[in-house]
Design a protein around this motif. Sequence first.
Motif, PDB file in Angstrom:
ATOM      1  N   GLU A 139       0.857  -1.181   0.000  1.00  0.00           N
ATOM      2  CA  GLU A 139       0.000   0.000   0.000  1.00  0.00           C
ATOM      3  C   GLU A 139       0.891   1.228   0.000  1.00  0.00           C
ATOM      4  O   GLU A 139       1.948   1.229   0.622  1.00  0.00           O
ATOM      5  N   CYS A 140       0.452   2.263  -0.686  1.00  0.00           N
ATOM      6  CA  CYS A 140       1.223   3.494  -0.765  1.00  0.00           C
ATOM      7  C   CYS A 140       0.376   4.682  -0.319  1.00  0.00           C
ATOM      8  O   CYS A 140      -0.828   4.726  -0.578  1.00  0.00           O
ATOM      9  N   TYR A 141       1.027   5.632   0.338  1.00  0.00           N
ATOM     10  CA  TYR A 141       0.375   6.821   0.859  1.00  0.00           C
ATOM     11  C   TYR A 141       1.264   8.027   0.565  1.00  0.00           C
ATOM     12  O   TYR A 141       2.493   7.901   0.523  1.00  0.00           O
ATOM     13  N   SER A 142       0.645   9.186   0.372  1.00  0.00           N
ATOM     14  CA  SER A 142       1.445  10.378   0.128  1.00  0.00           C
ATOM     15  C   SER A 142       0.787  11.618   0.723  1.00  0.00           C
ATOM     16  O   SER A 142      -0.419  11.664   0.946  1.00  0.00           O
ATOM     17  N   TYR A 143       1.638  12.587   0.958  1.00  0.00           N
ATOM     18  CA  TYR A 143       1.226  13.909   1.444  1.00  0.00           C
ATOM     19  C   TYR A 143       1.878  14.912   0.503  1.00  0.00           C
ATOM     20  O   TYR A 143       3.098  14.880   0.305  1.00  0.00           O
ATOM     21  N   ILE A 144       1.068  15.761  -0.097  1.00  0.00           N
ATOM     22  CA  ILE A 144       1.576  16.792  -0.993  1.00  0.00           C
ATOM     23  C   ILE A 144       0.879  18.092  -0.642  1.00  0.00           C
ATOM     24  O   ILE A 144      -0.350  18.184  -0.708  1.00  0.00           O
ATOM     25  N   LYS A 145       1.667  19.073  -0.226  1.00  0.00           N
ATOM     26  CA  LYS A 145       1.115  20.380   0.101  1.00  0.00           C
ATOM     27  C   LYS A 145       2.177  21.420  -0.222  1.00  0.00           C
ATOM     28  O   LYS A 145       3.300  21.334   0.290  1.00  0.00           O
ATOM     29  N   ASP A 146       1.794  22.373  -1.070  1.00  0.00           N
ATOM     30  CA  ASP A 146       2.725  23.400  -1.531  1.00  0.00           C
ATOM     31  C   ASP A 146       3.980  22.715  -2.084  1.00  0.00           C
ATOM     32  O   ASP A 146       3.870  21.956  -3.017  1.00  0.00           O
ATOM     33  N   ARG A 147       5.129  22.942  -1.475  1.00  0.00           N
ATOM     34  CA  ARG A 147       6.379  22.342  -1.959  1.00  0.00           C
ATOM     35  C   ARG A 147       6.828  21.162  -1.113  1.00  0.00           C
ATOM     36  O   ARG A 147       7.953  20.694  -1.244  1.00  0.00           O
ATOM     37  N   ASP A 148       5.963  20.681  -0.227  1.00  0.00           N
ATOM     38  CA  ASP A 148       6.287  19.557   0.649  1.00  0.00           C
ATOM     39  C   ASP A 148       5.684  18.266   0.117  1.00  0.00           C
ATOM     40  O   ASP A 148       4.531  18.250  -0.323  1.00  0.00           O
ATOM     41  N   THR A 149       6.466  17.199   0.185  1.00  0.00           N
ATOM     42  CA  THR A 149       5.999  15.884  -0.242  1.00  0.00           C
ATOM     43  C   THR A 149       6.522  14.828   0.725  1.00  0.00           C
ATOM     44  O   THR A 149       7.691  14.853   1.105  1.00  0.00           O
ATOM     45  N   ILE A 150       5.630  13.912   1.105  1.00  0.00           N
ATOM     46  CA  ILE A 150       6.016  12.748   1.898  1.00  0.00           C
ATOM     47  C   ILE A 150       5.439  11.534   1.189  1.00  0.00           C
ATOM     48  O   ILE A 150       4.272  11.537   0.797  1.00  0.00           O
ATOM     49  N   GLU A 208      12.895  23.638   1.822  1.00  0.00           N
ATOM     50  CA  GLU A 208      13.981  24.282   2.557  1.00  0.00           C
ATOM     51  C   GLU A 208      14.472  23.460   3.745  1.00  0.00           C
ATOM     52  O   GLU A 208      14.993  23.986   4.716  1.00  0.00           O
ATOM     53  N   LYS A 209      14.284  22.134   3.689  1.00  0.00           N
ATOM     54  CA  LYS A 209      14.829  21.225   4.697  1.00  0.00           C
ATOM     55  C   LYS A 209      15.545  20.101   3.972  1.00  0.00           C
ATOM     56  O   LYS A 209      15.311  19.852   2.792  1.00  0.00           O
ATOM     57  N   ASP A 210      16.409  19.408   4.686  1.00  0.00           N
ATOM     58  CA  ASP A 210      17.134  18.292   4.095  1.00  0.00           C
ATOM     59  C   ASP A 210      16.163  17.168   3.756  1.00  0.00           C
ATOM     60  O   ASP A 210      15.276  16.850   4.542  1.00  0.00           O
ATOM     61  N   ARG A 211      16.367  16.575   2.574  1.00  0.00           N
ATOM     62  CA  ARG A 211      15.537  15.449   2.139  1.00  0.00           C
ATOM     63  C   ARG A 211      15.955  14.211   2.916  1.00  0.00           C
ATOM     64  O   ARG A 211      17.142  13.930   3.060  1.00  0.00           O
ATOM     65  N   ASN A 212      14.988  13.461   3.449  1.00  0.00           N
ATOM     66  CA  ASN A 212      15.235  12.205   4.159  1.00  0.00           C
ATOM     67  C   ASN A 212      14.620  11.066   3.362  1.00  0.00           C
ATOM     68  O   ASN A 212      13.468  11.165   2.946  1.00  0.00           O
ATOM     69  N   TYR A 213      15.366  10.005   3.169  1.00  0.00           N
ATOM     70  CA  TYR A 213      14.815   8.839   2.490  1.00  0.00           C
ATOM     71  C   TYR A 213      15.413   7.588   3.122  1.00  0.00           C
ATOM     72  O   TYR A 213      16.593   7.549   3.451  1.00  0.00           O
ATOM     73  N   GLY A 214      14.540   6.583   3.352  1.00  0.00           N
ATOM     74  CA  GLY A 214      15.028   5.364   3.970  1.00  0.00           C
ATOM     75  C   GLY A 214      13.974   4.292   4.066  1.00  0.00           C
ATOM     76  O   GLY A 214      12.942   4.344   3.406  1.00  0.00           O
ATOM     77  N   THR A 215      14.253   3.321   4.937  1.00  0.00           N
ATOM     78  CA  THR A 215      13.381   2.165   5.088  1.00  0.00           C
ATOM     79  C   THR A 215      12.718   2.189   6.456  1.00  0.00           C
ATOM     80  O   THR A 215      13.213   2.810   7.399  1.00  0.00           O
ATOM     81  N   ILE A 216      11.597   1.489   6.524  1.00  0.00           N
ATOM     82  CA  ILE A 216      10.849   1.401   7.775  1.00  0.00           C
ATOM     83  C   ILE A 216      10.636  -0.054   8.155  1.00  0.00           C
ATOM     84  O   ILE A 216      10.640  -0.952   7.311  1.00  0.00           O
ATOM     85  N   SER A 217      10.426  -0.258   9.449  1.00  0.00           N
ATOM     86  CA  SER A 217      10.104  -1.575   9.976  1.00  0.00           C
ATOM     87  C   SER A 217       9.311  -1.358  11.255  1.00  0.00           C
ATOM     88  O   SER A 217       9.727  -0.578  12.115  1.00  0.00           O
ATOM     89  N   GLY A 218       8.152  -2.004  11.367  1.00  0.00           N
ATOM     90  CA  GLY A 218       7.343  -1.803  12.566  1.00  0.00           C
ATOM     91  C   GLY A 218       6.104  -2.656  12.588  1.00  0.00           C
ATOM     92  O   GLY A 218       6.008  -3.655  11.868  1.00  0.00           O
ATOM     93  N   VAL A 219       5.147  -2.235  13.431  1.00  0.00           N
ATOM     94  CA  VAL A 219       3.910  -2.994  13.623  1.00  0.00           C
ATOM     95  C   VAL A 219       2.745  -2.028  13.835  1.00  0.00           C
ATOM     96  O   VAL A 219       2.934  -0.878  14.208  1.00  0.00           O
ATOM     97  N   MET A 220       1.537  -2.539  13.578  1.00  0.00           N
ATOM     98  CA  MET A 220       0.315  -1.816  13.920  1.00  0.00           C
ATOM     99  C   MET A 220      -0.050  -2.201  15.347  1.00  0.00           C
ATOM    100  O   MET A 220      -0.085  -3.383  15.686  1.00  0.00           O
TER     101      MET A 220
END
Length: 156
Positions: free
Chosen positions: A45-56, A77-89
């Motif tokens: 599943e994929c999710y995104s947040y897009i507002k003005d110049r911000d994207t997640i 105007e912030k450093d781009r972060n990209y990586g992997t996740i691991s967790g639980v609901m």
Amino acid sequence: MKHYLLSLFALTGVLSSCQNATVTNPKADSIVHAESEHVILPGQECYSYIKDRDTIALSLHTTSGKITGDLTYSLYEKDRNYGTISGVMKGDTLLIDYTFDSEGMHSARQVAFLKKENQFIEGFGDVEDKNGEMVFKDPKNLQFNNAIVLTKTDCN
């Protein structure tokens, strides 16, 4: 000459139909789209947040109750972060460890999202350093204020 032209047209047709082909890799149990080399895992599943110049962008894959995937923050105007996740609901809360790269540095922190229908709302709270990873002091006290809401999207 006819056979040569016929063979040439047949080969051209086969090659052009393969341009956007989907290749199945049974060993990895995933699908790779040739044009983008993006791996789409079954049940992803994929999710995104897009507002003005911000994207997640968040992609999730669940296997035996364990959630893995990728997370990218591209905030203006912030450093781009990209990586992997691991967790639980845990109930309706997704609690994940986020291991990421930013500006040449490798870091880890805990991230939380509240699941509401086809959305994940990012949670915020007090954090502390625990063995080099920023973790929530008390996940029960997280605030989900609707500031960052990721909406379910197509994984392509």
